[in-house]
Scaffold this motif. Sequence first.
Motif, PDB file in Angstrom:
ATOM      1  N   THR A  57      21.356  10.035  18.399  1.00 26.60           N
ATOM      2  CA  THR A  57      20.235   9.673  19.258  1.00 26.60           C
ATOM      3  C   THR A  57      19.020  10.536  18.922  1.00 26.60           C
ATOM      4  O   THR A  57      19.130  11.764  18.809  1.00 26.60           O
ATOM      5  CB  THR A  57      20.586   9.886  20.746  1.00 26.60           C
ATOM      6  N   VAL A  58      17.872   9.908  18.758  1.00 30.73           N
ATOM      7  CA  VAL A  58      16.643  10.638  18.447  1.00 30.73           C
ATOM      8  C   VAL A  58      16.202  11.415  19.693  1.00 30.73           C
ATOM      9  O   VAL A  58      16.034  10.833  20.771  1.00 30.73           O
ATOM     10  CB  VAL A  58      15.516   9.672  18.017  1.00 30.73           C
ATOM     11  N   VAL A  59      16.022  12.728  19.531  1.00 26.63           N
ATOM     12  CA  VAL A  59      15.589  13.544  20.668  1.00 26.63           C
ATOM     13  C   VAL A  59      14.202  14.144  20.460  1.00 26.63           C
ATOM     14  O   VAL A  59      13.577  14.597  21.427  1.00 26.63           O
ATOM     15  CB  VAL A  59      16.609  14.682  20.955  1.00 26.63           C
ATOM     16  N   ALA A  60      13.708  14.167  19.218  1.00 27.07           N
ATOM     17  CA  ALA A  60      12.366  14.699  18.998  1.00 27.07           C
ATOM     18  C   ALA A  60      11.804  14.199  17.678  1.00 27.07           C
ATOM     19  O   ALA A  60      12.540  14.060  16.696  1.00 27.07           O
ATOM     20  CB  ALA A  60      12.372  16.238  19.001  1.00 27.07           C
ATOM     21  N   LEU A  61      10.508  13.906  17.679  1.00 26.49           N
ATOM     22  CA  LEU A  61       9.759  13.578  16.472  1.00 26.49           C
ATOM     23  C   LEU A  61       8.746  14.700  16.271  1.00 26.49           C
ATOM     24  O   LEU A  61       7.954  14.984  17.168  1.00 26.49           O
ATOM     25  CB  LEU A  61       9.041  12.230  16.613  1.00 26.49           C
ATOM     26  N   HIS A  62       8.760  15.325  15.089  1.00 30.25           N
ATOM     27  CA  HIS A  62       7.966  16.537  14.886  1.00 30.25           C
ATOM     28  C   HIS A  62       6.581  16.291  14.271  1.00 30.25           C
ATOM     29  O   HIS A  62       5.889  17.247  13.938  1.00 30.25           O
ATOM     30  CB  HIS A  62       8.729  17.525  13.997  1.00 30.25           C
ATOM     31  N   ALA A  63       6.202  15.042  14.080  1.00 31.43           N
ATOM     32  CA  ALA A  63       4.890  14.771  13.482  1.00 31.43           C
ATOM     33  C   ALA A  63       4.308  13.509  14.095  1.00 31.43           C
ATOM     34  O   ALA A  63       5.040  12.639  14.565  1.00 31.43           O
ATOM     35  CB  ALA A  63       5.009  14.621  11.968  1.00 31.43           C
ATOM     36  N   GLU A  64       2.992  13.426  14.063  1.00 27.55           N
ATOM     37  CA  GLU A  64       2.303  12.241  14.557  1.00 27.55           C
ATOM     38  C   GLU A  64       1.883  11.367  13.387  1.00 27.55           C
ATOM     39  O   GLU A  64       1.610  11.870  12.292  1.00 27.55           O
ATOM     40  CB  GLU A  64       1.061  12.635  15.370  1.00 27.55           C
ATOM     41  N   GLU A  65       1.831  10.066  13.626  1.00 25.94           N
ATOM     42  CA  GLU A  65       1.408   9.136  12.589  1.00 25.94           C
ATOM     43  C   GLU A  65      -0.004   9.489  12.127  1.00 25.94           C
ATOM     44  O   GLU A  65      -0.875   9.806  12.937  1.00 25.94           O
ATOM     45  CB  GLU A  65       1.445   7.699  13.101  1.00 25.94           C
ATOM     46  N   GLY A  66      -0.200   9.463  10.795  1.00 27.77           N
ATOM     47  CA  GLY A  66      -1.500   9.784  10.230  1.00 27.77           C
ATOM     48  C   GLY A  66      -1.671  11.244   9.861  1.00 27.77           C
ATOM     49  O   GLY A  66      -2.699  11.618   9.299  1.00 27.77           O
ATOM     50  N   THR A  67      -0.660  12.082  10.152  1.00 26.59           N
ATOM     51  CA  THR A  67      -0.750  13.499   9.803  1.00 26.59           C
ATOM     52  C   THR A  67       0.033  13.786   8.526  1.00 26.59           C
ATOM     53  O   THR A  67       0.922  13.024   8.135  1.00 26.59           O
ATOM     54  CB  THR A  67      -0.211  14.395  10.929  1.00 26.59           C
ATOM     55  N   ASP A  77      14.584  15.315  15.070  1.00 28.55           N
ATOM     56  CA  ASP A  77      15.819  15.870  15.633  1.00 28.55           C
ATOM     57  C   ASP A  77      16.710  14.732  16.093  1.00 28.55           C
ATOM     58  O   ASP A  77      16.244  13.807  16.779  1.00 28.55           O
ATOM     59  CB  ASP A  77      15.517  16.783  16.822  1.00 28.55           C
ATOM     60  N   VAL A  78      17.985  14.809  15.723  1.00 31.77           N
ATOM     61  CA  VAL A  78      18.961  13.790  16.109  1.00 31.77           C
ATOM     62  C   VAL A  78      20.136  14.471  16.796  1.00 31.77           C
ATOM     63  O   VAL A  78      20.704  15.434  16.255  1.00 31.77           O
ATOM     64  CB  VAL A  78      19.452  12.992  14.888  1.00 31.77           C
ATOM     65  N   GLU A  79      20.489  13.988  17.981  1.00 32.85           N
ATOM     66  CA  GLU A  79      21.651  14.514  18.702  1.00 32.85           C
ATOM     67  C   GLU A  79      22.884  13.750  18.269  1.00 32.85           C
ATOM     68  O   GLU A  79      22.930  12.523  18.322  1.00 32.85           O
ATOM     69  CB  GLU A  79      21.459  14.375  20.213  1.00 32.85           C
ATOM     70  N   ILE A  80      23.879  14.525  17.816  1.00 39.22           N
ATOM     71  CA  ILE A  80      25.102  13.926  17.283  1.00 39.22           C
ATOM     72  C   ILE A  80      26.242  14.245  18.223  1.00 39.22           C
ATOM     73  O   ILE A  80      26.486  15.415  18.554  1.00 39.22           O
ATOM     74  CB  ILE A  80      25.402  14.478  15.878  1.00 39.22           C
ATOM     75  N   ALA A  81      26.959  13.232  18.679  1.00 39.92           N
ATOM     76  CA  ALA A  81      28.066  13.438  19.606  1.00 39.92           C
ATOM     77  C   ALA A  81      29.306  13.914  18.870  1.00 39.92           C
ATOM     78  O   ALA A  81      29.558  13.528  17.717  1.00 39.92           O
ATOM     79  CB  ALA A  81      28.370  12.138  20.352  1.00 39.92           C
ATOM     80  N   GLY A  82      30.074  14.803  19.539  1.00 41.15           N
ATOM     81  CA  GLY A  82      31.382  15.180  19.021  1.00 41.15           C
ATOM     82  C   GLY A  82      31.371  16.209  17.930  1.00 41.15           C
ATOM     83  O   GLY A  82      32.394  16.393  17.259  1.00 41.15           O
TER      84      GLY A  82
END
Length: 419
Positions: A57-67, A77-82
Amino acid sequence: MPTVKTFLLPDLGEGLTDAELLTWLVAVGDTVTLNQNIAEVETAKASVELPSPYAGTVVALHAEEGTTVDVGSPFIDVEIAGEEPNADPAPPAERTPVLVGYGVAEDSSSRRRRRHATTTAARVDDVPAPHPTRPLASPPVRFAAKQRGVDLTEVDATGVHGEVTRNDLERHRDATPVPTPTAAPDTDEERIPIRGVRKHTAAAMVRSAFTAPHVTEFVTVDVTPTIELLAQLRKTKHFTDVRLTPLTLVAKALLVALRTNPTLNSFWDEDAQEIVVKRSVNLGIAAATPRGLMVPNIKNAHTLGLRDLAIAVSDLTTTAKEGKTGPADLADGTITITNVGVFGVDAGTPILNPGEAAILCFGAIRRQPWEYRGEIALRSVTTLSLSFDHRLVDGEQGSRFLAAVGQILADPMTLIALS
């Protein structure tokens, strides 16, 4: 226990240090699968899609479009279960992301299981899965919309999968009133950031112009026989459904002329202080695209017959104009053709594609009075110009090569006999 993994922007090839984020294809809260495309980025070489090295599950995007994002910087950042928590946010060694387009390493059984699903997905015209707030559209359409300042949520979608198509974008543009300019005296200018391909092209052309001593020569040729040959070939079954253009025959003439003038297909090895003559020809075709000038090349063009060359030229230019040219298509070119005739221009003094010895400029074909068999007749005439690196190619070699290309186009039966 779930854990969060941070995907760092990888090296996208050839030592590139950064990339511009064009479009996120996912949002916070989305569930992503292994190798699902998560973003489209533009490097100095090409526009490419980044696959996810994780499923979760995506929990964070570290950049904005156009940067612009530096290689090695946190990207998503991706949350991985287990999985057990990992103090190191970087991907573990056994799951290190590799070059764009290849995803992460998999064993052979995993590849076999994924093959059918991958093939099926590719048939949906590379349209990414939407999230609740993002309209469905392919990356090239998203890029075109961004260039034009169009909000895709305002465009009526007619695609078979509910996606916004390029035609939808054009219809929206035609139906949208053009605002009346209200620029104040101190805002009567537009500033365009120099990024991606345009930035790379500008730097490369400066290096080329001030590193390689350019010489340009011209020859004007009666190409009426070539135009007549084209008309005849287009009527044959062999060229049914093949886009055969004058550029294709110019390309073929260049390839034939290289056989007796191989020095034009070479490069300068500064470290070894040697001229390296290439036996294979990777023929570059300069293409004007919405992202700037690009020079994708046809690998091993010298091995292609006229029909296959016509197909390759057509595919190359179409792919470039759609913004789908990949880094591999732009690498390792050995000689280039630029067709300024499509803009109605008669001739030019082109700058060498960096690392190459020569570039042939093909001007507009015009009907004009010309001496023919001792009389004045209306003929199809064009001007060819050749820029070459005088460290690699002397005046005689350049002149012989340019004359050979012109002679083949003036008498294309020579081309057929030598092909």
